[in-house]
Design an enzyme around this catalytic site. Structure first.
Site, PDB file in Angstrom:
ATOM      1  CG  ASP A   3      -2.302   0.633   0.904  1.00 33.51           C
ATOM      2  OD1 ASP A   3      -2.350   1.874   1.014  1.00 33.51           O
ATOM      3  OD2 ASP A   3      -3.292  -0.043   0.571  1.00 33.51           O
ATOM      4  CG  ASP A   4       0.220   6.040   0.815  1.00 24.72           C
ATOM      5  OD1 ASP A   4       1.171   6.341   0.071  1.00 24.72           O
ATOM      6  OD2 ASP A   4      -0.617   6.871   1.228  1.00 24.72           O
ATOM      7  CG  ASP A  62      -6.181   5.972  -2.097  1.00 19.90           C
ATOM      8  OD1 ASP A  62      -7.377   6.307  -2.045  1.00 19.90           O
ATOM      9  OD2 ASP A  62      -5.534   5.617  -1.101  1.00 19.90           O
ATOM     10  NE  ARG A 113     -12.453   1.023  -0.010  1.00 17.40           N
ATOM     11  CZ  ARG A 113     -11.473   1.721   0.578  1.00 17.40           C
ATOM     12  NH1 ARG A 113     -10.209   1.377   0.378  1.00 17.40           N
ATOM     13  NH2 ARG A 113     -11.752   2.746   1.347  1.00 17.40           N
ATOM     14  CG  ASP A 119     -10.079   4.326   4.184  1.00 20.30           C
ATOM     15  OD1 ASP A 119     -10.501   4.441   3.019  1.00 20.30           O
ATOM     16  OD2 ASP A 119      -8.914   4.574   4.515  1.00 20.30           O
TER      17      ASP A 119
HETATM   18  C1  GAL Z   1      -6.971   5.486   1.714  1.00 20.04           C
HETATM   19  C2  GAL Z   1      -7.389   4.107   1.240  1.00 20.04           C
HETATM   20  C3  GAL Z   1      -6.787   3.094   2.179  1.00 20.04           C
HETATM   21  C4  GAL Z   1      -5.280   3.215   2.161  1.00 20.04           C
HETATM   22  C5  GAL Z   1      -4.862   4.649   2.489  1.00 20.04           C
HETATM   23  C6  GAL Z   1      -3.369   4.866   2.273  1.00 20.04           C
HETATM   24  O1  GAL Z   1      -7.505   6.444   0.892  1.00 20.04           O
HETATM   25  O2  GAL Z   1      -8.773   4.024   1.207  1.00 20.04           O
HETATM   26  O3  GAL Z   1      -7.198   1.795   1.821  1.00 20.04           O
HETATM   27  O4  GAL Z   1      -4.815   2.854   0.897  1.00 20.04           O
HETATM   28  O5  GAL Z   1      -5.561   5.586   1.688  1.00 20.04           O
HETATM   29  O6  GAL Z   1      -2.967   6.157   2.569  1.00 20.04           O
END
Ligand code: GAL
Length: 513
Positions: free
Chosen positions: A95-96, A172, A228, A232
């Site tokens: 992920d991020d 995202d 999605r 979240d």
């Molecule tokens: C949100 C996303 C999460 C995660 C997060 C990372 O926008 O919905 O699942 O990826 O960012 O910063």
């Protein structure tokens, strides 16, 4: 476009010209000159990928920005050791927070402290372990963690990921510079990356993460493999939170975060028809294992995500999984529903608000879904605060078939159905503990286990065709025409049952709306 050597390109092409047409591409006319001609191919995967929901692991829910090469590779190994990869959890999604910026040529640079071997090497190692490698970015100038985003750099970024061997992109929505607020604005922005991924020539599953903003379930199936549909998730069964203000997915202007399991589940009820093979409504990563819910609440979470064909991405620290949580994530009878070729979402046939507890969310509900082989799944969900005797009548279960078109009695209502409890064979904790301790037997293609399954060795479809007990659960009763099935369901729990028609009736498949 995908290269002409791509297997999925060939598969799609064959589906269009062949006499046998897959269920998702049914509509063609025979022009009587001997050559069937496809007029309208029908909705299906836009790039031939992800015909059933993606499964795997994503670090975000448990680790947030604390990512590293070691985390990815050690998680991959633990998932093999616990049998999770072979249950189908075969995408490892980073992920991020993985990059440090762009170089002078405009290409993203991976953080070499967190990922010292480099992404291409990590991809190679994951591939050699039998995984697909997932990457993350945002359709904005920054990611949500304020790392560089891909807006304006779509082709460069897609090319870089393809050169690394990336198989999957989670994309995202943060810092999108106001390019949202109408479906068209969001479509155009997400479509640029879709085209960029296709232009690489590599097969890359495209997982949109715009939180349901601008109703992606109504437009994204021609450009993406999942989307999605909510803000979240957080690890709560039903606690309302002002930061997740919407109770409906449709027209939700502020998706937010801290959305509970029940909030997200109930948002799915209206958009059932917008889940299809190749495009899945993503209810967000799983929280099972993170400690905020009771055992039966995690059973609800996992079951309802599975029957709604949500992607199933485990979101916890795998090496610390308890035996109980491993048993939940490993129930092959429930996973088989998720991986069913019907690729549809469930229908909420009734919802009654009862006994609203302190959270104001007390309810009971019946969800049903028709499966590819004509079986039907029913889920009796008790989200109220006390044990309930819950009923499902034949009219409830087959309401859609009875009211579609002719209003004649459908064959389903004339049949007697065997009822199989899909949680009855839940793996006992001692067995799950033996797997965790490394002392359990290996499960292969000829396994006779009633609790464990290896989908790498034998696909779920094949196992079901052979009535594999690990997939069928335990027969607990029958329901006759005009009958009612009743079950006692404790608070914050769900009974999930597979119904199979007894021999002798002709059933039409997949006619649930
Ligand atoms: C949100 C996303 C999460 C995660 C997060 C990372 O926008 O919905 O699942 O990826 O960012 O910063």
């Amino acid at each position: 476009m995908l290269p002409s050597t791509s297997p999925s390109y060939f598969t799609a092409a064959l589906l269009l010209v062949g006499k046998t047409v897959a269920h998702s591409q049914r509509r063609y006319i025979d022009n009587s000159s001997g050559t069937p001609e496809t007029v309208i191919p029908g909705a299906s995967s836009y790039n031939g990928l992800n015909l059933v929901p993606q499964m795997g692991w994503n670090n975000w829910n448990a680790f947030h920005c604390d990512v590293s090469e070691d985390l990815l590779l050690s998680t991959a190994q633990s998932m093999i050791d616990l049998g999770l990869r072979d249950l189908g959890y075969n995408h490892l999604v980073l992920d991020d927070c993985w990059s440090i910026g762009r170089n002078s040529s405009g290409y993203l640079v991976a953080d070499y402290v967190k990922f010292p071997s480099g992404m291409a090497s990590i991809a190679d190692r994951l591939h050699s372990m039998g995984y697909k490698f997932g990457m993350y970015s945002s359709a904005g100038v920054f990611t949500c963690g304020k790392y560089p985003g891909s807006l304006g750099y779509e082709q460069k970024d897609a090319d870089l990921w393809a050169s690394w061997g990336v198989d999957y992109l989670k994309y995202d929505n943060c810092f999108n510079q106001g390019q949202s607020g109408t479906p068209k604005l969001s479509f155009d922005r997400y479509n640029i990356m879709s085209q960029a991924l296709n232009a690489t020539g590599r097969e890359i599953v495209y997982s949109m993460c715009n939180w349901g903003n601008d109703d992606p379930f109504d437009w994204a199936y021609t450009i993406a493999n999942s989307g999605r549909m909510s803000g979240d998730i957080y690890d709560s069964f039903n606690r309302p939170d002002a930061r997740c203000p919407c109770t409906s997915a449709i027209g939700c202007a502020w998706p937010g975060f801290h959305c509970s399991v029940m909030n997200i589940l109930n948002k799915m009820a209206a958009i059932t028809s917008r889940t299809m093979s190749g495009y899945f409504n993503d209810m967000d990563m799983l929280e099972v294992g993170n400690g905020g819910q009771t055992d039966s609440e995690y059973v609800v979470h996992f079951s309802m995500w599975a029957i709604n064909s949500s992607p199933l991405l485990i979101g916890t620290n795998i090496p610390t999984l308890s035996a109980a949580n491993l048993a939940i994530l490993s129930n092959p009878a429930i996973i088989a529903l998720n991986q069913d070729a019907s690729a549809g979402a469930a229908v909420r046939k009734y919802q009654y608000l009862v006994d609203p507890d302190e959270t104001g969310e007390g309810e009971i509900a019946l969800w049903t879904r028709t499966l590819d082989n004509g079986d039907t799944v029913i889920a009796l969900l008790n989200a109220a605060n006390t044990t309930m005797i819950m009923n499902a009548t034949m009219e409830d279960i087959f309401f859609d078939q009875a009211t579609s078109g002719a209003y004649t009695t459908p064959p389903q209502l004339l049949a007697t159905w065997d009822i199989y409890d899909l949680w009855a064979n839940r793996m006992p904790e001692e067995e799950a503990a033996a797997i965790i301790n490394g002392t359990a037997a290996t499960i292969g293609f000829n396994s006779t286990s009633t609790t464990r399954y290896n989908a790498t060795a034998t696909s779920y479809a094949e196992g079901l065709a052979n009535n594999n007990t690990a997939l069928m659960g335990v027969k607990v009763g029958e329901i006759a025409p005009s009958g009612t099935f009743s079950a006692e369901v404790v608070r914050h729990s769900v009974g999930v049952y597979r119904l199979r028609a007894q021999a002798g009736i002709q059933m039409r498949k997949r006619d649930e709306l």
